[in-house]
Design a protein around this motif. Structure first.
Motif: not given
Length: 116
Positions: A78-96, A102-107
């Protein structure tokens, strides 16, 4: 046990974020690490009261070990997946930052699955 269930997943997630992101700052990494620690702590307390303590008998050492291993793998996923997905969203800071938020919900989902 806290080191394995909290510190190692945070370290793995931070390393994955740095490896995937095009550029990062020290402040950004510090914020992500602090958020991950806060999210794991708060969701751990909520998860304990929501999903823990359902059985009155001790399940045994093997069941406890299996539960901790599944919790560790789920937390890294969860933590690694969400952080990796966030790292790919440099041009969309709101999505990043939404993915980071949403890390607490995933946890909590990880705690619910590991409680079964």
């Amino acid at each position: 046990m806290d080191f394995v269930l909290n510190v190692l997943p945070i370290a793995v997630a931070a390393i994955l974020y740095v490896r995937v992101a095009s550029e990062t700052s020290v402040v950004e990494i510090a914020v992500l690490v602090l958020w991950a620690y806060f999210a794991l702590s708060v969701s751990g307390v909520i998860g304990f009261f929501a999903f823990g303590g359902q059985s009155t008998s001790y399940p045994g050492e093997l069941a406890e070990l299996t539960n901790h291993v599944l919790l560790f793998i789920g937390t890294i996923a969860v933590l690694g997946g969400l952080y990796m997905a966030a790292a790919t969203q440099d041009k969309r800071p709101l999505l990043k930052w939404g993915l980071v938020a949403v890390v607490p919900l995933g946890q909590l989902v990880v705690y619910a699955v590991s409680a079964v």
